[in-house]
Scaffold this active site. Structure first.
Site, PDB file in Angstrom:
ATOM      1  CD  GLU A 184      34.391  33.738  -1.837  1.00 44.20           C
ATOM      2  OE1 GLU A 184      33.346  33.950  -2.454  1.00 44.20           O
ATOM      3  OE2 GLU A 184      35.218  32.880  -2.201  1.00 44.20           O
ATOM      4  N   GLY A 201      27.502  29.409   5.507  1.00 49.59           N
ATOM      5  CA  GLY A 201      28.607  29.460   4.554  1.00 49.59           C
ATOM      6  C   GLY A 201      29.002  28.083   4.037  1.00 49.59           C
ATOM      7  CD  GLN A 233      24.871  24.783   5.659  1.00 46.44           C
ATOM      8  OE1 GLN A 233      24.425  24.713   4.509  1.00 46.44           O
ATOM      9  NE2 GLN A 233      25.887  25.563   5.981  1.00 46.44           N
ATOM     10  NE  ARG A 235      21.179  36.348  -6.416  1.00 39.21           N
ATOM     11  CZ  ARG A 235      22.413  36.173  -6.891  1.00 39.21           C
ATOM     12  NH1 ARG A 235      22.825  36.866  -7.924  1.00 39.21           N
ATOM     13  NH2 ARG A 235      23.226  35.315  -6.327  1.00 39.21           N
TER      14      ARG A 235
HETATM   15  C1  UD1 Z   1      31.127  30.402  -4.064  1.00 41.06           C
HETATM   16  C2  UD1 Z   1      32.613  30.507  -3.700  1.00 41.06           C
HETATM   17  C3  UD1 Z   1      33.309  31.433  -4.702  1.00 41.06           C
HETATM   18  C4  UD1 Z   1      33.106  30.920  -6.100  1.00 41.06           C
HETATM   19  C5  UD1 Z   1      31.625  30.721  -6.390  1.00 41.06           C
HETATM   20  C6  UD1 Z   1      31.477  30.002  -7.708  1.00 41.06           C
HETATM   21  C7  UD1 Z   1      32.686  30.342  -1.256  1.00 41.06           C
HETATM   22  C8  UD1 Z   1      32.871  31.068   0.022  1.00 41.06           C
HETATM   23  N1  UD1 Z   1      32.727  31.046  -2.379  1.00 41.06           N
HETATM   24  O1  UD1 Z   1      30.569  31.684  -3.902  1.00 41.06           O
HETATM   25  O2  UD1 Z   1      34.691  31.502  -4.412  1.00 41.06           O
HETATM   26  O3  UD1 Z   1      33.678  31.794  -7.035  1.00 41.06           O
HETATM   27  O4  UD1 Z   1      31.000  29.901  -5.384  1.00 41.06           O
HETATM   28  O5  UD1 Z   1      30.121  29.927  -8.084  1.00 41.06           O
HETATM   29  O6  UD1 Z   1      32.521  29.128  -1.242  1.00 41.06           O
HETATM   30  N2  UD1 Z   1      25.620  26.568   0.233  1.00 41.06           N
HETATM   31  C9  UD1 Z   1      25.249  25.739   1.260  1.00 41.06           C
HETATM   32  N3  UD1 Z   1      25.291  26.210   2.530  1.00 41.06           N
HETATM   33  C10 UD1 Z   1      25.712  27.448   2.844  1.00 41.06           C
HETATM   34  C11 UD1 Z   1      26.089  28.297   1.780  1.00 41.06           C
HETATM   35  C12 UD1 Z   1      26.053  27.830   0.498  1.00 41.06           C
HETATM   36  O7  UD1 Z   1      24.864  24.592   1.021  1.00 41.06           O
HETATM   37  O8  UD1 Z   1      25.738  27.776   4.023  1.00 41.06           O
HETATM   38  C13 UD1 Z   1      25.577  26.054  -1.123  1.00 41.06           C
HETATM   39  C14 UD1 Z   1      24.626  26.858  -1.994  1.00 41.06           C
HETATM   40  O9  UD1 Z   1      23.350  26.243  -1.990  1.00 41.06           O
HETATM   41  C15 UD1 Z   1      25.286  26.755  -3.366  1.00 41.06           C
HETATM   42  C16 UD1 Z   1      26.775  26.616  -3.045  1.00 41.06           C
HETATM   43  O10 UD1 Z   1      26.846  26.211  -1.702  1.00 41.06           O
HETATM   44  O11 UD1 Z   1      24.866  25.597  -4.057  1.00 41.06           O
HETATM   45  C17 UD1 Z   1      27.548  27.923  -3.274  1.00 41.06           C
HETATM   46  O12 UD1 Z   1      27.038  28.903  -2.400  1.00 41.06           O
HETATM   47  P1  UD1 Z   1      26.880  30.420  -2.857  1.00 41.06           P
HETATM   48  O13 UD1 Z   1      26.321  31.174  -1.721  1.00 41.06           O
HETATM   49  O14 UD1 Z   1      26.171  30.487  -4.152  1.00 41.06           O
HETATM   50  O15 UD1 Z   1      28.416  30.834  -3.023  1.00 41.06           O
HETATM   51  P2  UD1 Z   1      28.976  32.018  -3.898  1.00 41.06           P
HETATM   52  O16 UD1 Z   1      28.817  33.294  -3.172  1.00 41.06           O
HETATM   53  O17 UD1 Z   1      28.441  31.922  -5.274  1.00 41.06           O
END
Ligand code: UD1
Ligand code: CA
Length: 457
Positions: A154, A78, A73, A15
């Site tokens: 979630e 996730g 990664q 986004r």
């Molecule tokens: C996540 C939490 C949610 C919380 C929210 C707060 C989970 C499943 N959910 O959701 O409970 O309320 O953050 O902001 O954790 N990332 C990786 N690798 C991946 C996926 C994500 O490095 O495979 C990193 C992203 O770059 C980011 C962070 O992890 O910095 C959070 O990921 P994002 O996809 O934004 O999680 P949310 O859906 O916001």
């Protein structure tokens, strides 16, 4: 207890609509992920590991000065999967692991410390940071049973009832490393998004009767950036926080919403800052300075009682009681002395200017060493470049450089010398002498009338 941290920064940040990875977008002059790394460091965390994936090389390059290690990664399956990718980093470790995300730079040092303390004091296997908000849309909900945290669900997996919960998971945690390692293998991706959720670890630990805690904090600290609009919002909050800190320390900031100060900048007491100033990097500003509107000062040391107006100062030093501007440009590696004056439309590049020297207007000084007490007339140019190489000009103390002088480098002007206005100096000017280097004036009497140019009767 041993403490380490993992910062999740492998996501793409769709986004943002950017070719720059999300976590490298800057807030108050510093990349978001580096703000988070700094918070970890200030909370005495020994090792910091960054999970990289999308734009991995760029993120590595953008953080390498912070002395961190990396886990890779490959596919973003996730947040739970992200932590699995740090297996090598966590191997054989015991103690506390803090997990934060690289896109939430507003977290405070005190809160990180409080979370670690709360986690360790209570012997929890996992502690989550939470907050309560009116509109929890999109966030993971903290489901409590008899007041105790039971699990995180979630948004996309919530039941009607769970959607009403206003306590959200901030995405910031502490884990007992061994307990986390044991549970990571039990994660699955049977959920609405088909992802391995780190948040499922809470329910897993709880089902094994392990102690899990939650610490509630201000929502503001936990805001994550997903779009440019949120980036601007986070910038606004951090800017006001930084400005408030300086005001609390005795700096006057006339309009805090229009003053942009980097998080590392130091400013002395009784300095007054007018709107429109950008003060960046490792800049230090002394006491009792006046920064009139609209300057950019980057990585520079400004001594006490300096006045600056509408100027650009990069990687340079300005001595006490010197005035700069309006409209001066001081380029990197310049060192301006005390009580000096660098006036309007003056450019100084990689030069030293001695104490009490005045360069009042319309002058270029490049690759020069200028002594004390000199005076530069209007329109002086140091001719430091012959189209191929750069050369140095050296000017002693008490020199007087007449208006519209060219100093063709390499050249030396010795102490107490004078240069007549309009001179082009190519040879050394000896101590105490006057150099005149221009064609002698010739007056041709009656020329205008003879040529028929005369207009008046
Ligand atoms: C996540 C939490 C949610 C919380 C929210 C707060 C989970 C499943 N959910 O959701 O409970 O309320 O953050 O902001 O954790 N990332 C990786 N690798 C991946 C996926 C994500 O490095 O495979 C990193 C992203 O770059 C980011 C962070 O992890 O910095 C959070 O990921 P994002 O996809 O934004 O999680 P949310 O859906 O916001
Ligand atoms: Ca997020």
């Amino acid at each position: 207890m041993y403490k380490c941290a993992i910062i999740m920064a492998a996501g793409e940040g769709k986004r943002m609509k950017s070719s720059t990875p999300k976590v490298l977008h800057k807030v108050c002059g510093q990349e978001m992920v580096n703000h988070v790394i700094d918070r970890m460091r200030s909370a005495d965390i020994e090792e910091v590991n960054v999970i990289i994936g999308r734009g991995a090389e760029l993120v590595k390059k953008g953080t390498e000065h912070k002395n961190v290690t990396y886990s890779f990664q490959d596919k973003q399956l996730g947040t739970g999967h992200a932590i699995m990718c740090a297996g090598e980093f966590l191997k054989d470790k015991k103690g506390t692991l803090a997990i934060f995300t690289g896109d939430a730079p507003l977290i405070r040092e005190e809160t990180v410390k409080r979370l670690l303390q709360f986690h360790e004091d209570n012997g929890f296997k996992a502690t989550i940071l939470t907050s309560r908000i009116d509109n929890p849309t999109g966030y993971g909900r903290v489901i409590r049973e008899k007041d105790e945290v039971a699990r995180i669900v979630e948004h996309k997996d919530c039941s009607e009832e769970e959607l009403k919960v206003k306590e959200i998971n901030a995405g910031m945690y502490c884990f007992d490393i061994e307990a986390l390692r044991d549970s990571l293998g039990k994660l699955n991706n049977n959920n609405a998004q088909g992802e391995y959720y780190l948040t499922d670890i809470i329910g897993i630990l709880k089902s094994e009767n392990k102690k899990v805690g939650a610490l509630i904090t201000d929502f503001e600290e936990t805001i994550g950036v997903n779009s440019r609009v949120e980036l601007a919002e986070v910038e606004r909050i951090l800017k006001l926080r930084i400005n408030k800190k300086h005001m609390d320390n005795g700096v006057t900031i006339i309009d805090p919403s229009n003053t942009y100060i980097g998080s590392e900048v130091k400013i002395g007491q009784d300095t007054i800052i007018y709107p429109g100033n950008y003060i960046e990097g490792n800049t230090e500003i002394g006491n009792e300075c006046i920064l009139y509107p609209n300057s950019r000062i980057s990585n520079s040391i400004i001594s006490h009682k300096v006045t600056i107006q509408s100027s650009v100062i990069l990687d340079s030093k300005i001595g006490e009681e010197t005035t700069v501007g309006p409209f001066a440009y001081i380029r990197p590696e310049s060192n301006i002395g005390k009580h000096a004056r660098i006036g309007d439309f003056v450019e100084i590049k990689k030069s030293t200017i001695g104490d009490n020297t005045k360069v009042s207007h319309l002058t270029y000084i490049g690759d020069a060493e200028v002594g004390e007490n000199c005076n530069f007339g209007c329109g002086t140019v140091v001719v430091n470049y012959d189209g191929k190489n750069k050369y140095k000009t050296i000017i002693g103390n008490n020199a007087f450089i007449g208006c519209n002088t060219n100093l063709v480098s390499p050249v030396e002007v010795k102490d107490d010398a004078y240069i007549a206005a309009g001179s082009t100096i190519t040879k050394e000017v000896p101590k105490g002498s006057l150099a005149i280097a221009r064609a002698k004036q010739v007056n041709i009497e009656g020329w205008v009338e003879r040529k028929g140019h005369k207009k008046s009767k």
